[in-house]
Enzyme design. Structure first.
Site, short mmCIF file in Angstrom:
data_model
loop_
_atom_site.label_atom_id
_atom_site.label_comp_id
_atom_site.label_asym_id
_atom_site.label_seq_id
_atom_site.Cartn_x
_atom_site.Cartn_y
_atom_site.Cartn_z
N ARG A 257 -12.95 -10.08 4.33
CA ARG A 257 -12.11 -9.88 3.16
C ARG A 257 -11.35 -11.19 2.91
NH1 ARG A 257 -6.70 -6.05 2.47
NH2 ARG A 257 -5.60 -7.97 2.94
N TYR B 44 0.00 -10.51 -2.75
CA TYR B 44 -0.47 -9.59 -1.72
C TYR B 44 -1.54 -10.22 -0.82
CZ TYR B 44 -3.10 -6.26 0.79
OH TYR B 44 -3.75 -5.64 1.82
N ASP C 14 -9.26 -7.18 -1.93
CA ASP C 14 -8.34 -6.05 -2.16
C ASP C 14 -7.37 -6.42 -3.28
OD1 ASP C 14 -6.69 -3.87 -1.99
OD2 ASP C 14 -6.30 -4.04 0.17
N HIS D 207 -5.14 -4.24 -4.37
CA HIS D 207 -3.92 -3.54 -3.96
C HIS D 207 -3.17 -2.93 -5.14
CE1 HIS D 207 -0.94 -2.69 -0.77
NE2 HIS D 207 -1.97 -2.89 0.02
N GLU E 226 -11.51 -3.64 -3.99
CA GLU E 226 -10.76 -2.47 -3.48
C GLU E 226 -9.50 -2.19 -4.31
OE1 GLU E 226 -9.58 -3.02 0.59
OE2 GLU E 226 -8.06 -1.46 0.44
N GLU F 272 -7.47 4.30 0.71
CA GLU F 272 -6.74 4.19 1.97
C GLU F 272 -5.47 5.04 1.97
OE1 GLU F 272 -6.08 -0.08 2.09
OE2 GLU F 272 -4.02 0.15 1.39
N ARG G 196 -12.33 4.98 1.22
CA ARG G 196 -11.59 4.23 2.25
C ARG G 196 -10.73 5.11 3.16
NH1 ARG G 196 -10.90 0.07 4.04
NH2 ARG G 196 -8.88 -0.64 3.35
N GLU H 142 -12.99 -1.42 8.29
CA GLU H 142 -12.02 -2.54 8.31
C GLU H 142 -11.53 -2.76 9.74
OE1 GLU H 142 -8.46 -1.71 6.07
OE2 GLU H 142 -7.90 -3.83 5.99
N TRP I 250 3.06 -2.25 -5.61
CA TRP I 250 2.90 -3.26 -4.57
C TRP I 250 1.48 -3.20 -4.03
CZ3 TRP I 250 1.75 -2.92 0.73
CH2 TRP I 250 1.69 -4.18 1.36
C1 CS2 Z 1 -4.38 -2.96 3.04
C2 CS2 Z 1 -3.38 -2.49 4.04
O1 CS2 Z 1 -5.91 -3.15 4.78
C3 CS2 Z 1 -5.79 -2.94 3.60
O2 CS2 Z 1 -6.71 -2.75 2.84
O3 CS2 Z 1 -4.35 -2.38 1.79
O4 CS2 Z 1 -3.10 -3.57 4.86
C4 CS2 Z 1 -2.08 -1.92 3.49
O5 CS2 Z 1 -1.37 -2.89 2.79
C5 CS2 Z 1 -1.26 -1.40 4.63
O6 CS2 Z 1 -2.00 -0.49 5.36
C6 CS2 Z 1 0.02 -0.78 4.13
O7 CS2 Z 1 0.63 0.01 5.11
MG MG Z 2 -6.26 -2.00 1.02
#
Ligand code: CS2
Ligand code: MG
Length: 411
Positions: free
Chosen positions: A156, A168, A219, A221, A245, A271, A292, A348, A411
């Site tokens: 990634r 991010y 990602d 995010h 993602e 996630e 995810r 991941e 965020w």
């Molecule tokens: C992220 C995470 O790994 C990822 O894909 O989106 O690191 C995420 O920011 C954290 O799990 C937040 O707790």
């Molecule tokens: Mg993520």
């Protein structure tokens, strides 16, 4: 005790939540039985650790004592349907911890590694992706090279965006990126136009430098609107990403119809999902390519298996979350799940710090871009309670993001 016990009741004698902070906070549920066999489950929810610990001790644990640890499904249904107020992420994380610990116990009683109990091995190793990030494109390109040298086949890539402080995914210069960095949320800036202009340049450079074979992931995010996500997906097509993602928040699952119409870049989401209902439309309309969700936040092995089975009907593959705020206990359980699940995609893998690895002794290992679940009975991860007790809880929250005019953003 001999493997298998002929269906005899194995009574849950005690259960407790263990909070520890070997570099970051983790909550672990330990369930002990009258047979002397115990199991552990991850109950960590980043920034909400004590809420889950409290829910476990206030509500869940009193309901476990005296039950038959072998009745995983019945206990799951009891806590979910019987809990009534039970569908939020705090409750689902606690339920996941119970479920993981019970699968650990069942596999130990059977004398088998967990993947055997789930249906056996579907693959030799679990393809993982690591995290390369840098303050600018050059640093990220170097980091991707470092991950290639370590043997990763999928990486990634995230990079700082010019003029955007705290974009991010940019770490603090080491392998152990951790965004939850302060007792109260750090305020970061977000600038969509600058990001959309910048991100394709990063991937153009990466493909130039490393060629077509390495798998690249990214990602977003949750930062874009559906139309912006469609535009980004389109602009990344020449660089053949493994996935893009969380391109837009998935509260509105139908939003992905629009992204899907415009781009062939594969999409990954989930996630932060706690339940199959959070992704039902995404899956049934085939709006994503990878789901995810993982063990700790989506109701444990029992529920994650249902999500994966539904996804499998639509050729959607798994891509379990594996950030550092999920403990090695979740990672261990996820690796057994990944070893079995027929529609596996990728896992991941953000490495934990050496302190964390010491608190949670485990038998999984990395080799040539793959993680391998161990062969010990159970999920293969334990907790060193004496060591855990040395690391006291530290309040930490995730950052927030604001646009240039001060508007609060995702965020
Ligand atoms: C992220 C995470 O790994 C990822 O894909 O989106 O690191 C995420 O920011 C954290 O799990 C937040 O707790
Ligand atoms: Mg993520």
């Amino acid at each position: 005790m001999e493997p298998g016990n002929g269906g005899k009741k194995v009574t849950i004698r005690s259960a407790r939540g263990i909070v520890t902070c070997p570099g970051r906070n983790f909550v672990t549920l330990k369930i002990e039985t009258d047979e002397g066999v115990y199991g552990i489950g991850d109950a960590t929810l980043n920034g909400r650790e004590l809420s889950v610990a409290s829910y476990l001790s206030d509500h869940v644990i009193p309901n476990l004592i005296g039950r038959d640890a072998q009745r995983i499904e019945d206990i799951w249904q009891f806590l979910y349907k019987g809990g009534y107020w039970s569908r939020g992420v705090v409750a689902m994380t606690a339920l996941a911890a119970v479920d993981t610990a019970l699968w650990d116990i069942k596999a130990k009683l059977a004398g088998m590694p967990l993947y055997q109990l789930l249906g056996g091995r579907s693959r030799d190793g679990v393809l993982v992706y690591g995290h390369a990030n840098g303050a600018d494109i050059e640093q990220t390109v170097d980091q991707v090279g470092a991950y290639c040298d370590m043997g990763y086949r999928a990486i990634r890539a995230q990079s700082g965006v010019p003029g955007v402080k705290g974009a991010y995914g940019v770490g603090r210069g080491d392998m152990y990126y951790e965004p939850a960095d302060a007792a109260l949320p750090t305020e970061t800036l977000w600038d969509t136009a600058a990001y959309l202009n910048h991100a394709p340049k990063l991937f153009e450079k990466l493909r130039d430098q490393y060629g077509p074979d390495i798998e690249l992931l990214h990602d977003v995010h949750h930062r874009l609107t559906p139309m912006e996500a469609a535009r980004l997906g389109k602009s990344l097509e020449p660089f053949r990403l493994f996935w893009m993602e969380d391109a837009t928040p998935a509260d509105n699952q139908e939003a992905f119809r629009l992204i899907r119409q415009h781009t062939t870049t594969p999409l990954a989401v989930g996630e932060i999902f706690a339940s199959i209902h959070d992704c039902r439309t995404l899956i049934q309309e085939q709006l994503i390519d990878y789901i995810r969700s993982t063990v700790v936040h989506a109701g444990g092995i029992t529920h994650l298996r249902r999500i994966a089975d539904l996804a499998g009907l639509y050729q959607i593959r798994t891509g379990c979350h594996g950030a550092t705020d999920l403990s090695p206990v979740c990672m261990g359980a996820a690796l057994h799940f990944d070893t079995w699940v027929p529609n596996f995609g990728i896992q991941e893998y953000m490495r934990h710090t050496p302190e964390t690895d010491e608190v949670f002794p485990h038998d999984y290992h990395f080799a040539d871009g793959y993680l391998h679940a161990g062969e010990a009975p159970g999920h293969g991860v334990d907790i060193d309670e004496k060591l855990a007790a040395k690391y006291e809880y530290e309040p930490r929250q995730l950052p927030v993001a604001r646009l240039r005019d001060g508007t609060l953003w995702n965020w």
